[in-house]
Every structure is written in structure tokens, then in C-alpha cells.
Design an enzyme around this catalytic site. Structure first.
Site, PDB file in Angstrom:
ATOM      1  N   GLU A 122      10.084   0.625  10.388  1.00 35.45           N
ATOM      2  CA  GLU A 122      11.048   1.725  10.242  1.00 35.45           C
ATOM      3  C   GLU A 122      10.284   2.988  10.597  1.00 35.45           C
ATOM      4  OE1 GLU A 122      14.121   1.343   9.725  1.00 35.45           O
ATOM      5  OE2 GLU A 122      14.280  -0.636   8.815  1.00 35.45           O
TER       6      GLU A 122
ATOM      7  N   GLY B 260      -4.630   3.735  -1.375  1.00 36.67           N
ATOM      8  CA  GLY B 260      -5.781   4.109  -0.551  1.00 36.67           C
ATOM      9  C   GLY B 260      -5.324   4.741   0.744  1.00 36.67           C
TER      10      GLY B 260
ATOM     11  N   LYS C  25       0.847  -1.201   0.000  1.00 38.79           N
ATOM     12  CA  LYS C  25       0.000   0.000   0.000  1.00 38.79           C
ATOM     13  C   LYS C  25       0.879   1.246   0.000  1.00 38.79           C
ATOM     14  CE  LYS C  25      -1.914   2.719   2.980  1.00 38.79           C
ATOM     15  NZ  LYS C  25      -1.826   3.980   2.240  1.00 38.79           N
TER      16      LYS C  25
ATOM     17  N   GLY D 205      -4.818   5.176   4.892  1.00 33.70           N
ATOM     18  CA  GLY D 205      -4.257   4.304   5.915  1.00 33.70           C
ATOM     19  C   GLY D 205      -5.302   3.581   6.742  1.00 33.70           C
TER      20      GLY D 205
ATOM     21  N   GLU E 290      -8.177   2.795   5.979  1.00 39.04           N
ATOM     22  CA  GLU E 290      -9.036   1.902   5.188  1.00 39.04           C
ATOM     23  C   GLU E 290      -8.171   0.759   4.627  1.00 39.04           C
ATOM     24  OE1 GLU E 290     -12.035   5.588   4.020  1.00 39.04           O
ATOM     25  OE2 GLU E 290     -10.930   4.597   2.396  1.00 39.04           O
TER      26      GLU E 290
ATOM     27  N   CYS F 234      13.269  10.846   7.884  1.00 37.82           N
ATOM     28  CA  CYS F 234      13.438  10.216   9.195  1.00 37.82           C
ATOM     29  C   CYS F 234      14.903  10.262   9.627  1.00 37.82           C
ATOM     30  CB  CYS F 234      12.957   8.773   9.130  1.00 37.82           C
ATOM     31  SG  CYS F 234      13.719   7.864   7.780  1.00 37.82           S
TER      32      CYS F 234
ATOM     33  N   GLY G 144      -4.927   0.452   4.530  1.00 41.75           N
ATOM     34  CA  GLY G 144      -3.815   0.104   5.426  1.00 41.75           C
ATOM     35  C   GLY G 144      -4.283  -0.777   6.569  1.00 41.75           C
TER      36      GLY G 144
ATOM     37  N   GLU H  98       9.886  14.832  16.604  1.00 45.24           N
ATOM     38  CA  GLU H  98      10.186  14.849  15.171  1.00 45.24           C
ATOM     39  C   GLU H  98       9.273  15.854  14.487  1.00 45.24           C
ATOM     40  OE1 GLU H  98       9.146  11.350  12.802  1.00 45.24           O
ATOM     41  OE2 GLU H  98      11.140  11.495  11.908  1.00 45.24           O
TER      42      GLU H  98
HETATM   43  P1  NAD Z   1       2.144   7.762   8.657  1.00 43.83           P
HETATM   44  O1  NAD Z   1       2.480   6.780   9.692  1.00 43.83           O
HETATM   45  O2  NAD Z   1       1.052   8.708   8.889  1.00 43.83           O
HETATM   46  O3  NAD Z   1       1.774   7.001   7.288  1.00 43.83           O
HETATM   47  C1  NAD Z   1       2.602   5.998   6.768  1.00 43.83           C
HETATM   48  C2  NAD Z   1       1.745   4.983   6.035  1.00 43.83           C
HETATM   49  O4  NAD Z   1       0.871   4.363   6.959  1.00 43.83           O
HETATM   50  C3  NAD Z   1       0.872   5.576   4.946  1.00 43.83           C
HETATM   51  O5  NAD Z   1       0.856   4.707   3.829  1.00 43.83           O
HETATM   52  C4  NAD Z   1      -0.495   5.625   5.601  1.00 43.83           C
HETATM   53  O6  NAD Z   1      -1.558   5.570   4.685  1.00 43.83           O
HETATM   54  C5  NAD Z   1      -0.437   4.376   6.450  1.00 43.83           C
HETATM   55  N1  NAD Z   1      -1.402   4.357   7.559  1.00 43.83           N
HETATM   56  C6  NAD Z   1      -1.968   5.418   8.215  1.00 43.83           C
HETATM   57  N2  NAD Z   1      -2.834   4.978   9.136  1.00 43.83           N
HETATM   58  C7  NAD Z   1      -2.817   3.632   9.096  1.00 43.83           C
HETATM   59  C8  NAD Z   1      -3.499   2.616   9.821  1.00 43.83           C
HETATM   60  N3  NAD Z   1      -4.384   2.904  10.770  1.00 43.83           N
HETATM   61  N4  NAD Z   1      -3.219   1.326   9.525  1.00 43.83           N
HETATM   62  C9  NAD Z   1      -2.333   1.008   8.579  1.00 43.83           C
HETATM   63  N5  NAD Z   1      -1.660   1.935   7.825  1.00 43.83           N
HETATM   64  C10 NAD Z   1      -1.904   3.222   8.086  1.00 43.83           C
HETATM   65  O7  NAD Z   1       3.518   8.471   8.354  1.00 43.83           O
HETATM   66  P2  NAD Z   1       3.792   9.662   7.359  1.00 43.83           P
HETATM   67  O8  NAD Z   1       3.309  10.911   7.950  1.00 43.83           O
HETATM   68  O9  NAD Z   1       3.267   9.336   6.035  1.00 43.83           O
HETATM   69  O10 NAD Z   1       5.405   9.624   7.302  1.00 43.83           O
HETATM   70  C11 NAD Z   1       6.164  10.291   8.193  1.00 43.83           C
HETATM   71  C12 NAD Z   1       6.762   9.352   9.219  1.00 43.83           C
HETATM   72  O11 NAD Z   1       7.434   8.265   8.595  1.00 43.83           O
HETATM   73  C13 NAD Z   1       7.805  10.044  10.047  1.00 43.83           C
HETATM   74  O12 NAD Z   1       7.661   9.718  11.400  1.00 43.83           O
HETATM   75  C14 NAD Z   1       9.117   9.491   9.510  1.00 43.83           C
HETATM   76  O13 NAD Z   1      10.181   9.563  10.383  1.00 43.83           O
HETATM   77  C15 NAD Z   1       8.736   8.115   9.141  1.00 43.83           C
HETATM   78  N6  NAD Z   1       9.666   7.564   8.148  1.00 43.83           N
HETATM   79  C16 NAD Z   1      10.565   6.627   8.553  1.00 43.83           C
HETATM   80  C17 NAD Z   1      11.465   6.095   7.668  1.00 43.83           C
HETATM   81  C18 NAD Z   1      12.453   5.045   8.117  1.00 43.83           C
HETATM   82  O14 NAD Z   1      12.964   4.341   7.280  1.00 43.83           O
HETATM   83  N7  NAD Z   1      12.717   4.899   9.404  1.00 43.83           N
HETATM   84  C19 NAD Z   1      11.462   6.513   6.345  1.00 43.83           C
HETATM   85  C20 NAD Z   1      10.547   7.473   5.958  1.00 43.83           C
HETATM   86  C21 NAD Z   1       9.636   8.000   6.883  1.00 43.83           C
END
Ligand code: NAD
Length: 489
Positions: A251, A207, A177, A209, A211, A286, A213, A385
Site C-alpha cells: 500500500e 526499530g 515492525k 527501517g 535495520e 496517502c 525493516g 506526493e
Molecule cells: P517510509 O516508506 O519511509 O516508511 C514506512 C515503513 O518502512 C517504516 O516502518 C520504515 O521504518 C520502513 N522502512 C524504511 N526503510 C526500510 C527498508 N530499507 N526496508 C524495510 N523497511 C523500511 O514511509 P513513511 O514516510 O513512513 O510514510 C509515508 C508514505 O506512506 C507515503 O508515501 C504514504 O502515501 C504512504 N502510506 C500509504 C498508505 C496506504 O495505505 N496506501 C497508508 C499510509 C501511508
């Protein structure tokens, strides 16, 4: 514009080798800077996830039985296609997420490297074997089955490659996803994946998260979950995995220390590095080095140069090759960053930046000045962060106190150390609680070197061969020459 980018007007999910939506719901992909609609995307939900997991499950036995050499050949085709299309995909990402055309090509170099690395690594990756009296014992690595993967928006090409390359190399089938803010380049890649892999081996359900996700993390036929994103959602994914006792790799976020000793040889080079470390990816990484620990002895001279370096960063259209800082991915992210900046002004000294900037012709974009605060490690802006171009500078003079503060955050993803003294480099690298320590450099992700976080930055390692261990399980098989007496050991 959509024609120049080679985009389709609408992107359905890829399920079982076919592009098909089950429900009619969709959402727009919008240019982060101009607000122009680039395409519409199917808003996958439970129905699409169920169908995708069923397709992946059906495809698994045949895919798992393929020779690693054959899987490697297909991964190499993905790499070749990405190489041929990197320029177009760079433009798509620049429109979709607001990052600069100067910087995104590096994402594609890195992503291509992943597909090639795992194509090679799988050929030599196995368990072990040894002779035992009267027989032979082997431990063989086997894939899990259907893997559910969820990625964020900041570096879509890299994120897709970190997930797909090792999982597929190891013989798993996948339901991926992408992030709703940055699906387009992944969906363009998906068109190619459908040509390269047998039906059902790779399925992509775009889609939201909560839904698609959530449906993916809860699906009973998913045998492993891999997630990159925020710690809040990471926890939900970990809980979903715990419910069904399946492995979960995560991650998550970071608040990485970048430490400067007074013995550096070339202050200008370190200023450039520290600037890059905190502003690449428009600060939405990140890995960003967002806490700069600057030694007392060089503090005033370094700060003067750092502020100048920050003020000379060119902000502008993500499509302009001279731009070094584009816009944040969305209004939501823009408001979040500005909120942190506002809270910082009451706790810390604002050395430069701090405001939203308007860029002509890009009114929709959330461009934020690169911002520096002089602060202490316990302030909110130094602890949380932010995911924007905001740097906290923390002054230090005592090594032990500095190390204690550098480690005093919930995260432990990356870190940097600048020194010309080997002993300083070694003792700092040894004591930092971080999955990555870069000495006299920042952000060097070599293909094959393990990547992942300590503490709340994650669980598991990607990029290196450890990723293949994460996507496989060991099976011990003992052969006996003759049937032994009972209780034989
Ligand atoms: P997020 O957690 O809001 O979203 C990430 C993904 O999770 C998206 O695809 C989203 O649709 C999905 N998601 C959201 N709610 C969900 C749920 N209830 N169930 C399943 N999936 C769901 O994060 P973001 O705002 O998109 O990204 C920023 C974050 O990602 C920061 O904290 C950053 O540090 C981290 N990040 C980490 C790395 C790493 O490798 N460590 C790399 C990039 C980003």
C-alpha cells in the site's frame, strides 16, 4: 506526562511471548509538538528479527491448526481492549505524531472495526468444493506461515489493524515492525497482544527501517511480506520478495484527484469536503484529495469560499479539542513540506498559506499553514506526493481533458467526484484509474469494502475479504472413490 498516558519508560520488542531485547540499542519516542521525551524504545535489528521470526515459525503449526472460531474470539478481545483504551491511545498518538485529539478517535473506530470484521469474515471464508465423477474436489485456503509486516507513522492504529487482523484471522503468525516515528500506541497494543495470543503468534520488533525493516524483508523464513509506506521503500520490499519468490502486498502513495462538476447542489458542503479531503491527518494521508479539479463555471465562487475555509482552520496544540490542524510528524517532514511549498511558489499562484506557524508551548512542532496553489496538473506540486496540508487546484472545462489529467500521475489510490448528475458520476467513476472512487463524499472506508491502489499506489487489497485471499494460498485436493486407471482425468 508519561504517567498520565500510562506509558512505560522503555519498550522492548515482543518476541515469542516475552518482552526482551537482545541488544542494548534504543531510540527515543519524542512528543512531536513539544520535543519532550515520552519513552525509549529498543532499536531492533537483525538479532531481534531473527529471534522473532524463529518464534513465529515455531508457533505457526499450532496456530494454523486452531479453529477459525477460536482465532475470531481472540481478535474480538483485541477489539474490546482497543475500545476500552481508545481515549488513552488517542492521547498517546496525539503526543507521538502531532495529530489532533479531534481526529484520532476515528482511527480507533476504524481499527476496532477491522478486528471485528475479520473475526466474522474468517468464519465464512474458504475455497470451494464440487463433485466430480466418482469423487470430490475441494480447494482449501491455507495460511502462508510467518508473515513480515511493516507499517508507516501516519495512522498507527489503522495501519496495525489492517495488517494484523486479516493475517492472524487467516492463521498466519506475524512479525510486525512499527514505524520509528510512531511506535508508542502500537507498543501499548503489543502489551495486550502478549496477553491475548499464544506465545510467538504475534511478535513486534520496533526499530529503524534500514535495520529491523531490512532484516525482516530479507529473512528466509518469512513466507509473505506486507508493507505500507512510500513507493521508494515499497520497491525495496518488492525486490526483497522477488529474491525469494514470496508474495508481497504493497500500500503505497497517492496524489488523488477530487473532481468538482459545475452542477453541484450545495457549494458550501463541497467546499467543506474538499477542505477536509486535503487537510485531514494534517495532510499526511496517502488518501488525501490533493488535486482539486474545479470547473470553470464555478471556479471564482468556489475558490473564494475555499480560501476562507482554509484560513479558518484552527492550527494549534494537537491536545486542544478545538484544534483542527496539528503539527507534522517530524522536522524532516516539515522541511520536506516547506521545500515543496517553495518550489510551488515559482510555478503556481499561492492562494493562501505557505508558511510555518509557531504555536506557543509547542516550539518543537512543525505546524504548517494549510496551503492552496492554483496550478496546472504537470507542475511538480501537482505530480508528487507532498504529505502535508498542501492543495493544488486545477481549473477544467472539457471533460475528456480533465479525466486525462486526473489520471496523469503515477499513482491511483483514491479519488472524489462531486456532482448532482448521475451520468457525470458514473462516467467519471468508470474512467478514473483509482482503487477508490468516492461520489459526493471523501474518505469513506467501510469495514469490508476492498481498499488498495491502482498503478504505483500498490499491489493487493486490504480491509475487505480480499485481504484474506492475500494472506492465504489455495490447495486443491481431489478425492476419488476408487483408484482410477492411469491418466484418468
Ligand atoms: P517510509 O516508506 O519511509 O516508511 C514506512 C515503513 O518502512 C517504516 O516502518 C520504515 O521504518 C520502513 N522502512 C524504511 N526503510 C526500510 C527498508 N530499507 N526496508 C524495510 N523497511 C523500511 O514511509 P513513511 O514516510 O513512513 O510514510 C509515508 C508514505 O506512506 C507515503 O508515501 C504514504 O502515501 C504512504 N502510506 C500509504 C498508505 C496506504 O495505505 N496506501 C497508508 C499510509 C501511508
Amino acid at each position: 506526562m508519561s504517567t498520565d498516558l500510562g506509558l512505560q519508560s522503555h519498550y522492548p520488542p515482543l518476541i515469542g511471548g516475552k518482552f526482551r531485547a537482545i541488544t542494548d540499542a534504543s531510540f527515543p519516542a519524542v512528543d512531536a509538538a513539544t520535543g519532550e521525551q515520552l519513552a525509549t524504545i529498543s532499536r531492533g535489528g537483525k538479532a531481534e528479527v531473527d529471534a522473532a521470526v524463529a518464534a513465529a515459525k515455531a508457533a505457526f503449526p499450532a496456530w494454523a491448526a486452531t479453529r477459525p472460531e477460536d482465532r475470531a474470539k481472540l481478535l474480538l478481545r483485541v477489539a474490546d481492549w482497543l475500545e476500552e483504551n481508545a481515549q488513552r491511545l488517542t492521547l498517546i498518538d496525539a503526543h507521538d505524531i502531532g495529530r489532533t485529539v479531534f481526529e484520532i478517535p476515528q482511527d480507533y473506530r476504524s481499527a476496532i472495526g477491522q478486528y471485528r470484521f475479520f473475526a466474522a469474515a474468517i468464519l465464512t471464508h474458504d475455497g470451494y468444493n464440487h463433485a466430480v465423477p466418482g469423487g470430490w474436489a475441494i480447494a482449501k485456503r491455507e495460511p502462508f506461515g510467518v508473515v513480515g509486516q511493516i507499517i508507516p507513522w501516519n495512522v498507527p492504529a489503522i495501519m496495525a489493524s489492517y495488517k494484523l487482523a486479516p493475517a492472524l484471522a487467516a492463521g498466519n503468525t506475524v512479525v510486525l515492525k512499527p514505524d520509528e516515528n510512531a511506535s508508542l500506541s502500537t507498543l501499548e497494543l503489543t502489551r495486550q497482544l502478549a496477553e491475548i495470543f499464544p506465545p510467538g503468534v504475534v511478535n513486534v520488533v520496533p526499530g529503524y527501517g534500514d535495520e529491523a525493516g531490512a532484516a525482516l524483508t530479507a529473512h528466509p523464513d518469512v513466507r509473505k511480506l506486507a508493507f505500507t509506506g512510500s513507493p521508494q521503500i515499497g520497491r525495496l520490499v518488492a525486490h526483497a520478495g522477488a529474491e525469494r519468490l514470496i508474495p508481497v502486498s504493497l500500500e503505497l502513495g497517492g496524489k488523488s484527484p477530487n473532481i468538482v462538476f459545475p452542477d453541484i447542489d450545495d457549494i458550501d458542503a463541497v467546499v467543506d469536503n474538499a477542505t477536509f479531503a486535503s487537510t485531514f491527518c494534517n495532510g499526511q494521508s496517502c488518501l488525501a484529495g490533493t488535486r482539486l479539479f474545479l470547473h470553470d463555471d464555478i471556479y471564482p465562487a468556489f475558490m473564494e469560499k475555499l480560501v476562507k475555509a482554509y484560513e479558518s482552520i484552527r492550527i494549534g496544540s494537537p491536545l486542544d479539542p478545538e484544534t483542527r490542524l496539528g503539527c507534522l510528524v517530524s522536522e524532516k517532514q516539515g522541511l520536506r513540506v516547506l521545500d515543496y511549498i517553495e518550489s510551488g511558489t515559482s510555478q503556481a499562484n499561492l492562494a493562501t498559506g505557505g508558511s510555518r506557524v509557531k504555536v506557543e508551548g509547542n516550539d518543537h512542532g512543525w505546524f504548517v499553514e494549510p496551503t492552496i496553489f492554483e496550478t496546472s496538473n504537470d507542475s511538480r506540486i501537482a505530480q508528487e506526493e507532498i504529505f502535508g496540508p498542501v492543495l493544488s487546484v486545477i481549473r477544467w472545462n472539457d471533460f475528456d481533458t480533465m479525466i486525462e489529467q486526473a489520471n496523469d500521475v503515477v499513482y491511483g489510490l483514491a479519488s472524489g467526484v462531486y456532482t448532482s448528475n448521475l451520468r457525470n458520476a458514473m462516467r467519471t467513476a468508470d474512467r478514473l484509474q483509482a482503487g477508490q472512487v468516492w461520489v459526493n463524499q471523501y474518505v469513506n472506508l467501510l469495514d469490508g469494502s476492498p481498499f488498495g491502489g491502482f498503478k504505483e499506489s500498490g499491489l493487493g487489497r486490504e480491509v475487505g475479504k480480499d485481504a484474506l485471499e492475500m494472506y492465504t494460498q489455495l490447495k486443491s485436493i481431489m478425492f476419488a472413490e476408487q483408484v482410477p486407471p492411469p491418466f484418468y482425468v
